[in-house]
Design a protein around this motif. Structure first.
Motif, short mmCIF file in Angstrom:
data_model
loop_
_atom_site.label_atom_id
_atom_site.label_comp_id
_atom_site.label_asym_id
_atom_site.label_seq_id
_atom_site.Cartn_x
_atom_site.Cartn_y
_atom_site.Cartn_z
N ARG A 10 0.84 -1.20 0.00
CA ARG A 10 0.00 0.00 0.00
C ARG A 10 0.88 1.25 0.00
O ARG A 10 1.93 1.28 0.64
CB ARG A 10 -0.93 0.00 1.22
N ALA A 116 -8.21 -12.59 -5.87
CA ALA A 116 -8.69 -12.46 -4.49
C ALA A 116 -8.36 -11.07 -3.94
O ALA A 116 -9.17 -10.46 -3.22
CB ALA A 116 -8.07 -13.55 -3.62
N ALA A 117 -7.17 -10.56 -4.27
CA ALA A 117 -6.78 -9.24 -3.79
C ALA A 117 -7.68 -8.15 -4.40
O ALA A 117 -8.11 -7.23 -3.70
CB ALA A 117 -5.32 -8.96 -4.14
N LEU A 119 -10.77 -8.54 -5.49
CA LEU A 119 -12.09 -8.64 -4.86
C LEU A 119 -12.08 -8.02 -3.47
O LEU A 119 -13.09 -7.40 -3.06
CB LEU A 119 -12.53 -10.10 -4.79
N ALA A 120 -10.98 -8.16 -2.74
CA ALA A 120 -10.89 -7.54 -1.42
C ALA A 120 -10.91 -6.02 -1.52
O ALA A 120 -11.56 -5.34 -0.72
CB ALA A 120 -9.63 -8.02 -0.71
N PHE A 121 -10.20 -5.48 -2.52
CA PHE A 121 -10.24 -4.02 -2.73
C PHE A 121 -11.65 -3.56 -3.10
O PHE A 121 -12.11 -2.52 -2.63
CB PHE A 121 -9.27 -3.63 -3.84
N ASP A 123 -14.40 -4.84 -2.20
CA ASP A 123 -15.19 -4.86 -0.97
C ASP A 123 -14.78 -3.71 -0.04
O ASP A 123 -15.64 -3.02 0.52
CB ASP A 123 -15.03 -6.20 -0.27
N ASP A 124 -13.47 -3.52 0.13
CA ASP A 124 -12.99 -2.48 1.04
C ASP A 124 -13.48 -1.09 0.63
O ASP A 124 -13.83 -0.27 1.48
CB ASP A 124 -11.46 -2.47 1.09
N ARG A 181 -14.90 -14.00 -11.30
CA ARG A 181 -14.96 -13.97 -9.83
C ARG A 181 -15.86 -12.85 -9.33
O ARG A 181 -16.59 -13.02 -8.34
CB ARG A 181 -13.55 -13.80 -9.25
N ALA A 185 -19.38 -13.06 -7.12
CA ALA A 185 -19.56 -12.32 -5.87
C ALA A 185 -20.73 -11.35 -5.93
O ALA A 185 -21.00 -10.64 -4.96
CB ALA A 185 -18.28 -11.57 -5.52
#
Length: 307
Positions: A10, A116-117, A119-121, A123-124, A181, A185
């Motif tokens: 980051r 996966a990373a 998708l996490a962003f 969501d975040d 993906r 989701a």
């Protein structure tokens, strides 16, 4: 083999980011006819100057032998080492509207971890929509608007702007995996495939980048000027016309493509084209051409290109 370590870092100087922004994805790699995505990435980085939020690790995701970094040689010493970049950034369009941008090379390794990373962003940051673009060569004339095939979960975009809807199998890209993906989701995602004249596919065709920007505008409401690309495209098309008019063989080819294109458009019941799009030759002919194109493509690292 890739090194182990963090997938991304980051940025310590990352600005605050509002939640609920659209995410635009532009990954260069296996399919980039007309250098559409490469030119779009250059436009974003040079004209919009996005602020990095997360920088993905080249040592984890990149095959350096396939995408050699660029280094400059100045008389007797080396300068300006420039490795490829893959970054999630915060940017603003021509009207100052904010959005998230994931741009750079398509990862060579770690696709599942990369997806996966992302998708996490998503969501975040509570991303509202995700839109990505890529381009393939097809038997269409440069004298007609560039068409698109639209996939994803935004049915209104597919219905309105997908001028070719084939049933086929293609080699996947990281962008395909991300779309798959994200759709799983429940994210609102759309992928635009630009259908570029095959005889211009290996060139830097400015209209391809403009079509990509237009597609992103349709999907997100963001506005991108691309004035330099528009000026460049006028000069480019003038040179193409000079070559076509000076060759009977090229003139016959373009005329044949125009006739097939116009015949298909007249009988099409598919989408209404955008400004840059139009209907295409018969679906069977296009499917056959796509299969021939994919069969002739190099496999593995032989066809990797980076940014």
């Amino acid at each position: 083999m890739p090194l182990s370590g963090p997938l991304f870092d980051r940025s310590a100087s990352a600005p605050p980011v509002p939640r609920g922004l659209p995410l635009v994805i532009a990954l260069t790699g296996f399919t980039d006819a007309g250098s559409a995505v490469s030119r779009v990435v250059d436009y974003f980085r040079d004209d919009l100057v996005p602020a990095p939020l997360a920088v993905f690790s080249n040592d984890v995701l990149l095959d350096y032998r396939a995408r050699r970094p660029v280094i400059s040689f100045d008389q007797d010493h080396l300068t300006d080492y420039r490795p490829p970049r893959l970054e999630l950034s915060f940017a603003h369009d021509a009207l100052g509207q904010p959005f998230l941008l994931l741009a750079g090379y398509e990862p060579d390794f770690g696709w599942d971890a990369f997806a996966a990373a992302v998708l996490a962003f998503v969501d975040d940051y509570a991303v509202s929509t995700v839109t990505w673009v890529h381009a393939i060569p097809m038997p269409v004339p440069h004298t007609r608007p560039i068409g698109t095939t639209v996939s994803g979960t935004r049915g209104e975009l597919t219905e309105a702007h997908s001028v070719w809807q084939p049933h086929t199998q293609v080699p996947a890209t990281a962008g395909h995996l991300l779309e798959y993906r994200l759709a799983e989701a429940g994210v609102r995602v759309a992928g635009f495939v630009l259908l570029i004249p095959h005889y211009l596919g290996d060139t830097e065709y400015p209209a391809a980048a403009l079509a990509a920007l237009d597609s992103l505008t349709v999907a997100t409401g963001l506005v991108f000027t691309g004035e330099e690309l528009r000026d460049e495209n006028r000069d480019y098309l003038a040179k193409v016309e000079d070559q076509v008019s000076g060759s009977d063989e090229l003139s016959r080819m373009v005329k044949g493509l125009e006739e097939r294109y116009d015949a298909y458009m007249a009988g099409s019941t598919l989408a209404t084209p955008m400004i840059h799009t139009g209907d295409l030759p018969s679906a069977d002919e296009l499917a056959a051409e796509l299969e021939r194109f994919l069969a002739s493509r190099p496999t593995g690292d032989e066809d990797k290109r980076g940014v």
